[in-house]
Design a protein around this motif. Structure first.
Motif, short mmCIF file in Angstrom:
data_model
loop_
_atom_site.label_atom_id
_atom_site.label_comp_id
_atom_site.label_asym_id
_atom_site.label_seq_id
_atom_site.Cartn_x
_atom_site.Cartn_y
_atom_site.Cartn_z
N PHE A 1 0.80 -1.22 0.00
CA PHE A 1 0.00 0.00 0.00
C PHE A 1 0.84 1.28 0.00
N MET A 2 2.15 1.14 -0.08
CA MET A 2 3.01 2.31 0.06
C MET A 2 2.73 3.34 -1.05
N GLY A 3 2.62 4.59 -0.65
CA GLY A 3 2.33 5.68 -1.58
C GLY A 3 2.14 6.96 -0.80
N LYS A 4 1.25 7.82 -1.25
CA LYS A 4 1.08 9.11 -0.59
C LYS A 4 0.17 9.02 0.63
N SER A 5 -0.61 7.95 0.76
CA SER A 5 -1.50 7.81 1.92
C SER A 5 -1.01 6.79 2.93
N VAL A 6 -0.05 5.96 2.52
CA VAL A 6 0.64 5.05 3.45
C VAL A 6 2.12 5.24 3.16
N LEU A 7 2.86 5.79 4.10
CA LEU A 7 4.25 6.15 3.83
C LEU A 7 5.11 6.02 5.06
N HIS A 8 6.41 5.85 4.80
CA HIS A 8 7.39 5.86 5.89
C HIS A 8 7.73 7.32 6.22
N SER A 9 8.08 7.57 7.46
CA SER A 9 8.38 8.94 7.88
C SER A 9 9.50 9.57 7.07
N SER A 10 10.40 8.76 6.52
CA SER A 10 11.50 9.29 5.72
C SER A 10 11.04 9.90 4.41
N ASP A 11 9.77 9.68 4.04
CA ASP A 11 9.22 10.25 2.81
C ASP A 11 8.26 11.40 3.09
N LEU A 12 8.19 11.86 4.32
CA LEU A 12 7.20 12.87 4.68
C LEU A 12 7.39 14.17 3.92
N VAL A 13 8.62 14.67 3.85
CA VAL A 13 8.87 15.95 3.19
C VAL A 13 8.67 15.87 1.68
N PRO A 14 9.26 14.88 0.98
CA PRO A 14 9.06 14.86 -0.47
C PRO A 14 7.63 14.57 -0.90
N LEU A 15 6.90 13.74 -0.15
CA LEU A 15 5.53 13.40 -0.55
C LEU A 15 4.50 14.42 -0.09
N ARG A 16 4.80 15.12 1.00
CA ARG A 16 3.91 16.16 1.54
C ARG A 16 2.44 15.72 1.57
N PRO A 17 2.13 14.69 2.31
CA PRO A 17 0.72 14.23 2.34
C PRO A 17 -0.18 15.27 3.02
N GLU A 18 -1.41 15.29 2.62
CA GLU A 18 -2.40 16.18 3.23
C GLU A 18 -3.03 15.50 4.44
N TRP A 19 -3.03 16.18 5.60
CA TRP A 19 -3.67 15.59 6.77
C TRP A 19 -4.79 16.45 7.34
N LYS A 20 -4.96 17.65 6.84
CA LYS A 20 -6.03 18.51 7.35
C LYS A 20 -7.38 17.84 7.19
N GLY A 21 -8.09 17.71 8.31
CA GLY A 21 -9.43 17.15 8.29
C GLY A 21 -9.48 15.66 8.03
N ARG A 22 -8.34 14.96 8.05
CA ARG A 22 -8.32 13.53 7.76
C ARG A 22 -8.03 12.73 9.03
N ASP B 1 -7.30 7.56 7.05
CA ASP B 1 -7.14 8.09 5.69
C ASP B 1 -5.66 8.25 5.35
N LEU B 2 -4.84 8.37 6.38
CA LEU B 2 -3.40 8.54 6.21
C LEU B 2 -2.67 7.74 7.29
N VAL B 3 -1.70 6.92 6.88
CA VAL B 3 -0.91 6.10 7.81
C VAL B 3 0.56 6.46 7.63
N ILE B 4 1.21 6.86 8.71
CA ILE B 4 2.63 7.22 8.67
C ILE B 4 3.40 6.24 9.54
N LEU B 5 4.35 5.56 8.92
CA LEU B 5 5.14 4.53 9.59
C LEU B 5 6.45 5.12 10.10
N CYS B 6 6.57 5.25 11.40
CA CYS B 6 7.82 5.71 12.02
C CYS B 6 8.49 4.49 12.62
N THR B 7 8.84 3.57 11.74
CA THR B 7 9.28 2.23 12.14
C THR B 7 10.77 2.01 11.98
#
Length: 421
Positions: free
Chosen positions: A160-181, A324-330
């Motif tokens: 499922f890895m992508g813009k809605s399921v991502l590792h924390s190391s991709d937070l800045v380049p992917l810039r997922p939207e979390w407002k209201g989610r 709606d958004l899963v961030i893996l800080c694993t």
């Protein structure tokens, strides 16, 4: 074809320290290769408020050569900001400013070649042959590997890895939207805390709900008390290196349990105050749940959203949490690099781990004057400090001394309160 005494593969802080410390040694030829176009440090998680978790004295050179022109203090002086830095920061430092220091150092070192990806390392009569992208190659008497770690992603999340399921190391380049989610953050170390802190810092873009999980008994602080900090001394490292393998493994587990993977006091306090402010002062609509003793064990997609399965380690049940958004800080893991395949069978590797000596060289079935050194791959033999900045300069100096064959830098143990022997 160029020939060197030591070639480094990968230029993060570890090999950058060796490059800086080797610069004033004219009789030895050093060269370093990195596939990146320039020096970048944890760029995927370079958040505005990220701070160093160690003192800036643990820079590239200071603890073995405080007179080096590549010290952090000299960086501040040369940039004309030393006095103001001290007034603003004291002994703390932002991670972004430390990256600027690394970049300033790297720009002064002609021994580093950027945009050079190592394709393979093989053995020839002259030494190790390094094949580079584009067809170039070099030969070196010895190697030092510091090609970095890879994001550790649980198997259940990989499809499922992508813009809605991502590792924390991709937070800045992917810039997922979390407002209201609905957001689920998995992992309660420093990275997890930095992600959550960043997410709740602006009340104009808060999630509708935030679930933050820890597999431990609580959201644990980083233990940086003086006696614990002696784990990051050369005395402890030498002591640790001489212990039986099983005892070293036991100590590594104890170190992590004592808070090595924890959160700094300053960030923990800031985050706690922020949640209080959101809950009671402005009474935001964001709902948050901080869950301890929960391990993520599964992930499914249901329509446009996801469901995270959290195993309650205390009660033995599984809770299903919509997101709606899963961030893996694993965290991260180090794998034996692919480019070593031509010589891998000649290196001592057991269960995916290099078998290293006190000078960070790997046991090698080859000529005794040709060595392979590793940085970031020697945790089992050299302790938790192998993965962090704390002993970067000491480690680099130890490798340089081994390559040169004399004590260029003093690496003998200094004074400690605990008698590590």
């Amino acid at each position: 074809m160029q020939k060197y005494d030591l070639a480094g593969i990968g230029v993060g802080p570890a090999n950058l320290s060796i490059a800086a410390l080797s610069e004033p040694i004219p009789e030895v030829k050093f060269q370093f290769f990195d596939s990146k176009p320039e020096f970048r440090w944890h760029s995927g998680l370079m958040l505005p408020d990220s701070q160093l978790t160690v003192t800036h004295f643990r820079d590239l050179v200071t603890l073995v050569d405080p007179t080096s022109k590549f010290s952090f203090l000299n960086f501040l002086v040369q940039k004309g900001r030393a006095f103001r830095f001290l007034e603003a920061n004291g002994l703390s430092c932002s991670r972004r400013e430390f990256e600027q220091y690394f970049q300033w150092t790297a720009a002064q070192l002609p021994s580093i070649q950027w945009g050079k990806r190592v394709e393979s390392v093989s053995m020839t009569a002259d030494g190790f042959r390094i094949a580079l992208n584009g067809g170039g190659s070099s030969v070196t008497r010895s190697l030092v590997l510091a090609s970095g770690s890879e994001a550790q992603v649980p198997m259940f999340a990989k499809p499922f890895m992508g813009k809605s399921v991502l590792h924390s190391s991709d937070l800045v380049p992917l810039r997922p939207e979390w407002k209201g989610r609905r957001v689920v953050v998995i992992g309660a170390g420093q990275s997890g805390a930095e992600v959550v802190n960043h997410m709740v810092s602006d009340e104009r873009s808060l999630p509708s709900s935030l679930t933050w999980t820890s597999s431990g008994p609580n959201f644990q602080p980083l233990d940086d008390s003086p006696f614990t900090d002696e784990w990051f001394s050369s005395n402890f490292l030498r002591y640790f290196n001489e212990l039986p393998a099983q005892r070293r493994a036991d100590i590594l587990r104890e170190q992590r349990n004592a808070g090595v993977d924890g959160i700094t006091d300053s960030l923990m306090g800031s985050l706690y105050r922020r949640l209080y402010h959101l809950d009671h002062v402005i009474q935001s609509d964001m709902r948050h749940r901080l869950l301890t003793g929960r391990r993520a064990v599964g992930l499914t997609q249901e329509g446009s959203h996801y469901v995270v399965d959290l195993h309650d380690l205390n009660r033995g049940k599984v809770e299903r949490v919509p997101a709606d958004l899963v961030i893996l800080c694993t965290g991260y893991s180090n794998q034996v690099p692919e480019y070593l395949k031509p010589i891998q069978e000649r290196l001592a590797i057991v269960d995916g781990e290099f078998q290293t000596n006190a000078d960070y060289s790997v046991d090698f079935d080859g000529p005794s004057d040709h060595r392979v050194y590793v940085q970031g791959f020697a945790q089992s033999s050299h302790g938790i400090s192998d993965l962090v900045l704390s002993l970067a300069s000491w480690r680099g100096a130890s490798i340089i001394n081994s390559v040169v064959g004399r004590e260029v830098y003093r690496v003998t143990p200094g004074a400690t309160a605990v008698d590590w022997q």
